[in-house]
Design a protein around this motif. Structure first.
Motif, PDB file in Angstrom:
ATOM      1  N   PRO A  11       5.738   4.174 -11.223  1.00 54.15           N
ATOM      2  CA  PRO A  11       5.098   3.001 -11.832  1.00 54.15           C
ATOM      3  C   PRO A  11       3.654   2.887 -11.363  1.00 54.15           C
ATOM      4  CG  PRO A  11       7.199   2.421 -10.799  1.00 54.15           C
ATOM      5  CD  PRO A  11       6.857   3.800 -10.352  1.00 54.15           C
ATOM      6  N   THR A  12       2.855   2.142 -12.084  1.00 46.78           N
ATOM      7  CA  THR A  12       1.479   1.928 -11.653  1.00 46.78           C
ATOM      8  C   THR A  12       1.472   1.031 -10.417  1.00 46.78           C
ATOM      9  OG1 THR A  12       1.138  -0.095 -12.957  1.00 46.78           O
ATOM     10  CG2 THR A  12       0.688   2.038 -14.065  1.00 46.78           C
ATOM     11  N   PRO A  13       0.415   1.102  -9.611  1.00 48.04           N
ATOM     12  CA  PRO A  13       0.334   0.192  -8.460  1.00 48.04           C
ATOM     13  C   PRO A  13       0.407  -1.277  -8.881  1.00 48.04           C
ATOM     14  CG  PRO A  13      -1.264   1.953  -8.232  1.00 48.04           C
ATOM     15  CD  PRO A  13      -0.674   2.091  -9.609  1.00 48.04           C
ATOM     16  N   GLN A  14      -0.163  -1.617 -10.020  1.00 49.29           N
ATOM     17  CA  GLN A  14      -0.126  -2.998 -10.490  1.00 49.29           C
ATOM     18  C   GLN A  14       1.315  -3.425 -10.805  1.00 49.29           C
ATOM     19  OE1 GLN A  14      -2.155  -0.588 -11.632  1.00 49.29           O
ATOM     20  NE2 GLN A  14      -4.253  -1.338 -11.437  1.00 49.29           N
ATOM     21  N   GLN A  15       2.090  -2.541 -11.428  1.00 40.77           N
ATOM     22  CA  GLN A  15       3.494  -2.853 -11.717  1.00 40.77           C
ATOM     23  C   GLN A  15       4.283  -3.032 -10.421  1.00 40.77           C
ATOM     24  OE1 GLN A  15       4.068   0.688 -14.156  1.00 40.77           O
ATOM     25  NE2 GLN A  15       4.559  -0.603 -15.934  1.00 40.77           N
ATOM     26  N   ILE A  16       4.024  -2.183  -9.458  1.00 44.58           N
ATOM     27  CA  ILE A  16       4.715  -2.251  -8.172  1.00 44.58           C
ATOM     28  C   ILE A  16       4.368  -3.548  -7.452  1.00 44.58           C
ATOM     29  CG2 ILE A  16       4.917  -1.167  -5.898  1.00 44.58           C
ATOM     30  CD1 ILE A  16       4.156   1.518  -7.484  1.00 44.58           C
ATOM     31  N   ILE A  17       3.103  -3.890  -7.425  1.00 46.92           N
ATOM     32  CA  ILE A  17       2.659  -5.126  -6.765  1.00 46.92           C
ATOM     33  C   ILE A  17       3.324  -6.335  -7.416  1.00 46.92           C
ATOM     34  CG2 ILE A  17       0.646  -6.648  -6.475  1.00 46.92           C
ATOM     35  CD1 ILE A  17      -0.971  -4.012  -5.914  1.00 46.92           C
ATOM     36  N   GLN A  18       3.357  -6.360  -8.732  1.00 43.91           N
ATOM     37  CA  GLN A  18       4.000  -7.476  -9.438  1.00 43.91           C
ATOM     38  C   GLN A  18       5.482  -7.562  -9.078  1.00 43.91           C
ATOM     39  OE1 GLN A  18       3.428  -7.359 -13.670  1.00 43.91           O
ATOM     40  NE2 GLN A  18       4.265  -9.397 -13.963  1.00 43.91           N
ATOM     41  N   PRO A  26       8.136  -8.206   1.546  1.00 47.84           N
ATOM     42  CA  PRO A  26       6.899  -8.281   2.329  1.00 47.84           C
ATOM     43  C   PRO A  26       6.229  -6.912   2.465  1.00 47.84           C
ATOM     44  CG  PRO A  26       8.808  -8.417   3.781  1.00 47.84           C
ATOM     45  CD  PRO A  26       9.335  -8.377   2.372  1.00 47.84           C
ATOM     46  N   ARG A  27       5.330  -6.646   1.575  1.00 49.32           N
ATOM     47  CA  ARG A  27       4.551  -5.410   1.574  1.00 49.32           C
ATOM     48  C   ARG A  27       3.090  -5.776   1.379  1.00 49.32           C
ATOM     49  NH1 ARG A  27       8.786  -4.240   3.232  1.00 49.32           N
ATOM     50  NH2 ARG A  27      10.119  -2.477   2.734  1.00 49.32           N
ATOM     51  N   PRO A  28       2.171  -4.855   1.666  1.00 53.03           N
ATOM     52  CA  PRO A  28       0.732  -5.178   1.573  1.00 53.03           C
ATOM     53  C   PRO A  28       0.247  -5.227   0.116  1.00 53.03           C
ATOM     54  CG  PRO A  28       1.006  -2.875   2.149  1.00 53.03           C
ATOM     55  CD  PRO A  28       2.391  -3.484   2.132  1.00 53.03           C
ATOM     56  N   THR A  29       0.770  -6.178  -0.649  1.00 53.37           N
ATOM     57  CA  THR A  29       0.454  -6.242  -2.071  1.00 53.37           C
ATOM     58  C   THR A  29      -0.975  -6.688  -2.352  1.00 53.37           C
ATOM     59  OG1 THR A  29       1.436  -8.451  -2.191  1.00 53.37           O
ATOM     60  CG2 THR A  29       2.858  -6.592  -2.771  1.00 53.37           C
ATOM     61  N   HIS A  30      -1.664  -7.131  -1.335  1.00 58.20           N
ATOM     62  CA  HIS A  30      -3.083  -7.472  -1.468  1.00 58.20           C
ATOM     63  C   HIS A  30      -3.957  -6.212  -1.445  1.00 58.20           C
ATOM     64  CE1 HIS A  30      -2.320  -6.977   2.802  1.00 58.20           C
ATOM     65  NE2 HIS A  30      -3.607  -6.707   2.930  1.00 58.20           N
ATOM     66  N   ASP A  31      -3.358  -5.070  -1.123  1.00 60.45           N
ATOM     67  CA  ASP A  31      -4.093  -3.819  -0.928  1.00 60.45           C
ATOM     68  C   ASP A  31      -3.594  -2.766  -1.929  1.00 60.45           C
ATOM     69  OD1 ASP A  31      -5.291  -1.483   0.008  1.00 60.45           O
ATOM     70  OD2 ASP A  31      -4.899  -1.940   2.120  1.00 60.45           O
ATOM     71  N   LEU A  32      -4.205  -2.748  -3.113  1.00 59.66           N
ATOM     72  CA  LEU A  32      -3.778  -1.848  -4.182  1.00 59.66           C
ATOM     73  C   LEU A  32      -3.807  -0.384  -3.743  1.00 59.66           C
ATOM     74  CD1 LEU A  32      -4.132  -2.199  -7.842  1.00 59.66           C
ATOM     75  CD2 LEU A  32      -5.179  -0.139  -6.927  1.00 59.66           C
ATOM     76  N   GLU A  33      -4.828   0.019  -3.028  1.00 59.31           N
ATOM     77  CA  GLU A  33      -4.934   1.417  -2.594  1.00 59.31           C
ATOM     78  C   GLU A  33      -3.813   1.807  -1.630  1.00 59.31           C
ATOM     79  OE1 GLU A  33      -6.818   3.975  -3.711  1.00 59.31           O
ATOM     80  OE2 GLU A  33      -7.379   2.513  -5.243  1.00 59.31           O
ATOM     81  N   ARG A  34      -3.419   0.898  -0.784  1.00 65.01           N
ATOM     82  CA  ARG A  34      -2.334   1.183   0.162  1.00 65.01           C
ATOM     83  C   ARG A  34      -1.002   1.318  -0.579  1.00 65.01           C
ATOM     84  NH1 ARG A  34      -1.317  -2.133   5.785  1.00 65.01           N
ATOM     85  NH2 ARG A  34       0.122  -0.642   6.722  1.00 65.01           N
ATOM     86  N   ILE A  35      -0.753   0.443  -1.550  1.00 61.48           N
ATOM     87  CA  ILE A  35       0.458   0.547  -2.368  1.00 61.48           C
ATOM     88  C   ILE A  35       0.454   1.877  -3.116  1.00 61.48           C
ATOM     89  CG2 ILE A  35       1.646  -0.395  -4.404  1.00 61.48           C
ATOM     90  CD1 ILE A  35       2.115  -2.117  -1.914  1.00 61.48           C
ATOM     91  N   LYS A  36      -0.664   2.231  -3.689  1.00 58.53           N
ATOM     92  CA  LYS A  36      -0.797   3.502  -4.408  1.00 58.53           C
ATOM     93  C   LYS A  36      -0.475   4.677  -3.481  1.00 58.53           C
ATOM     94  CE  LYS A  36      -4.093   6.270  -6.985  1.00 58.53           C
ATOM     95  NZ  LYS A  36      -5.494   6.492  -7.285  1.00 58.53           N
TER      96      LYS A  36
END
Length: 132
Positions: A11-18, A26-36
């Motif tokens: 999935p895209t990082p945006q989909q994962i964050i959502q 509790p994951r670093p959803t404020h940090d798109l690059e880290r999720i990616k």
């Protein structure tokens, strides 16, 4: 509603964050690059989709022959208690095979959930927590 499951479709990082924000994971959803980077560095991803909406994800790191670490299991709140988490775990187990153990670290709010989907609680783990 028909849920479809995909293996190694990232999935895209945006989909994962959502998804993570909705699931309360509790994951670093404020940090798109880290999720990616978390997903790019994982070698087994199983996802659940309601049409085009990501409703569940199981992200793992494995050697395919001895151990598999289930790093994340998240289900969208509106889709919880529908068997999606169990199916994601079952599909993960099917991918890693019988020789590979599946282990995880649970967030405190999910401690009662994991025994329901086949995990045995262990008292023999150790951790060095991340600094940030």
């Amino acid at each position: 509603m028909e849920i479809t499951y995909k293996i190694d479709s990232v999935p895209t990082p945006q989909q994962i964050i959502q998804l993570y924000n909705d699931a309360g994971l509790p994951r670093p959803t404020h940090d798109l690059e880290r999720i990616k980077k978390m997903y790019e560095s994982s070698n087994l991803i199983v996802s659940a989709w309601d049409d085009e909406v990501l409703v569940g994800a199981a992200r793992s790191i494995t050697d395919w022959c001895w151990s598999c670490y289930l790093a994340d299991l998240a289900i969208k709140q509106t889709h919880q208690k529908e068997g999606i988490g169990r199916k994601l775990v079952d599909l993960t187990k099917a991918q890693i095979g019988e020789e590979t153990m599946l282990l995880l670290l649970s967030v405190p709010t999910a401690m009662e959930y994991y025994p329901k989907v086949g995990f045995a609680k262990q008292e023999s783990s150790f951790i060095i927590n991340r600094e940030r």
